[in-house]
Write an enzyme that holds these catalytic residues in place. Structure first.
Site, PDB file in Angstrom:
ATOM      1  N   HIS A   1      11.236  36.418   7.357  1.00  0.00           N
ATOM      2  CA  HIS A   1      12.375  35.799   6.667  1.00  0.00           C
ATOM      3  C   HIS A   1      13.473  35.484   7.676  1.00  0.00           C
ATOM      4  O   HIS A   1      13.726  36.280   8.569  1.00  0.00           O
ATOM      5  CB  HIS A   1      12.915  36.763   5.603  1.00  0.00           C
ATOM      6  CG  HIS A   1      14.150  36.263   4.921  1.00  0.00           C
ATOM      7  ND1 HIS A   1      14.117  35.308   3.934  1.00  0.00           N
ATOM      8  CD2 HIS A   1      15.466  36.593   5.093  1.00  0.00           C
ATOM      9  CE1 HIS A   1      15.346  35.061   3.517  1.00  0.00           C
ATOM     10  NE2 HIS A   1      16.183  35.840   4.207  1.00  0.00           N
TER      11      HIS A   1
ATOM     12  N   GLY B   1       0.833  -1.203   0.000  1.00  0.00           N
ATOM     13  CA  GLY B   1       0.000   0.000   0.000  1.00  0.00           C
ATOM     14  C   GLY B   1       0.862   1.244   0.000  1.00  0.00           C
ATOM     15  O   GLY B   1       1.647   1.451   0.929  1.00  0.00           O
TER      16      GLY B   1
END
Length: 471
Positions: free
Chosen positions: A446, A188
């Site tokens: 940032h 799976g």
């Protein structure tokens, strides 16, 4: 009424103690209802599969695996990593403590809210009544004014791979391992198989992932599957897509591949092909309702099956996710308590704790087009993200699906570090009807991974900064 049947009166009955059930019980109690919650494992099962043998234990295993693997990766950055060892027995003790603390937390919340918790299997016998079968005593008949069914789901077991808990395992078995196998195959390639397969590979298990469909993470998008496949191969994992399992002889896993029959010698086989809703033993005939072909209970936006009974979570259509169940729980409790409420989200985010992480929300480009939108996609590669580089990552991207012209945001996908934490910004934007300009003009700190969403929005607006302008 059968002679001798003396039902206990219950105001609001909740069947199941998982993320849907216990949240429904708390929400109903806050609305002034007298709540009884029944679970097959009683107080020990509070939190459901998610807390006890699913979401929480799997993330604990993933964190262990990531820590071991990341320390090795830091060797080239100047950190000595000699002598790393993994003691699975000690890990299981620690994990057990985490699970116990969360289970006890749910128990305390229910007690404080006045919710009574009972142990037993509940089956409906009438539209307003059912039987609680108790292991240590006679059955108890319960008559309710309202009921919320939140019985969840269980792993699918394959007839070709009969589960024995020793060689053929399901996801719950893997999370309880006291000793790691030398080799294993996951059957799976969906999110459960990828999470477990990646974690075991990072812990040193020789791994193979077998998926019947042409790509991993079916339904999420080929770009995510491609990136995940590349990383898995870098980890030494063998990926076999387009391959079906035909059986197991105790030493070899037999396969039907595009090139013909094959066999794979592994110590352990992990079946992770999905989950099945627990609706097959509830006495639903007494409610004059029946599951659909997938075993799911069809409900409307109010989550009602009958005027007295609601169904939520994995037993209803939609993604089988804990956060969906919890959100539905509030709606069901409010509706059954006479308050107007509907379950009608624009988006339900889905996350995969793979490597790199994958998170999606809203519509895919294909779904949006089928819904009549004129669609475009704006993508920003994480190879251009300073923060991703400091994390040692250059695979992955963030992209928006948006409507041409208006720039209205319809969907998003993030593949990369901390994607599971970042996707909520995209979900909030979609729910609030935001567009590309709204995201691009919000000042993102940032250096952070969140900048990738703003950068992708700038790409969509034709004003990119850190990648070349699209021609």
């Amino acid at each position: 009424m059968v002679v001798g049947e003396m039902p206990d009166g219950v105001d609001l009955l909740v069947v199941g103690g998982g993320p849907g059930g216990y949240v429904a019980a708390l929400a109903a109690a806050q609305l002034g209802r007298k709540v009884v919650l029944v679970d097959s494992t009683g107080p020990a099962g509070l939190g459901g599969v998610c807390v006890n043998v699913g979401c929480i234990p799997s993330k604990a295993l993933i964190e262990l695996a990531d820590t071991v693997h990341d320390r090795k990766a830091w060797a080239q950055r100047g950190v000595s990593t000699a002598g790393i060892e993994v003691d699975m027995g000690a890990f299981q003790q620690w994990k057990g403590g985490v699970v116990s603390a969360l289970n006890n937390g749910v128990r305390s919340l229910l007690k404080a809210a006045g919710v009574e918790v009972r142990t037993g299997y509940f089956r409906f016998s009438r539209p307003d009544q059912g039987v609680l079968e108790c292991q240590d005593g006679p059955p108890i008949h319960l008559r309710f004014e309202s009921c919320i069914i939140a019985t969840g789901s269980r792993p699918v077991h394959l007839s070709t791979l009969p589960h024995d808990g020793r060689r053929i395992l399901d996801s719950s078995d893997v999370l309880a391992l006291e000793r790691l196998p030398q080799s294993a195959a996951v059957v799976g390639g969906g999110y459960i198989g990828l999470e477990l397969g990646t974690a075991l590979a990072k812990l040193g298990v020789e791994m193979t992932i077998v998926e019947a469909l042409p790509e991993l993470l079916p339904g999420v998008g080929s770009s995510a599957g491609t990136i995940i496949t590349k990383r898995l191969r870098n980890l030494g994992v063998t990926v076999r897509t387009g391959t079906k399992v035909t059986g197991d002889d105790g030493a070899r896993l037999h396969l039907d591949t595009p090139d013909g029959p094959d066999a794979l010698e592994v110590d352990t086989v992990i079946v992770a092909v999905g989950r099945i809703p627990n609706t097959d033993d509830l006495g639903l005939d007494a409610l004059e309702v029946a599951p659909n072909e997938q075993g799911l209970l069809e409900v409307g936006p109010d989550r009602l099956l009958t005027p007295r009974v609601a169904a939520i979570g994995d037993i209803t259509p939609g993604p089988a996710l804990a956060h969906k169940a919890s959100a539905e729980a509030h709606v069901a409790a409010e509706v059954l308590s006479g308050h107007p409420a509907t379950f009608d989200p624009l988006t339900i985010s889905a996350v995969v704790f793979s490597d790199p992480e994958v998170a999606v929300t809203g519509l895919t480009a294909e779904d949006a087009s089928e819904s009549g939108y004129e669609v475009d996609i704006a993508s920003f590669p994480l190879s251009a993200s300073g923060r991703a580089r400091t994390l040692g990552e250059d695979l992955g991207s963030a992209y928006w699906v948006f409507e041409k012209g208006s720039g209205t945001l319809l969907g998003a996908q993030i593949v990369g570090p901390h994607a599971t934490e970042l996707i909520t910004e995209a979900a909030v934007a979609i729910e609030m009807g935001a567009n590309l300009e709204d995201i691009a003009t919000i000042i993102h700190p940032h250096p952070t991974m969140s900048e990738a969403l703003a950068e992708a929005a700038l790409v969509g607006l034709g004003r990119p900064i850190h990648v070349p302008l699209r021609r």
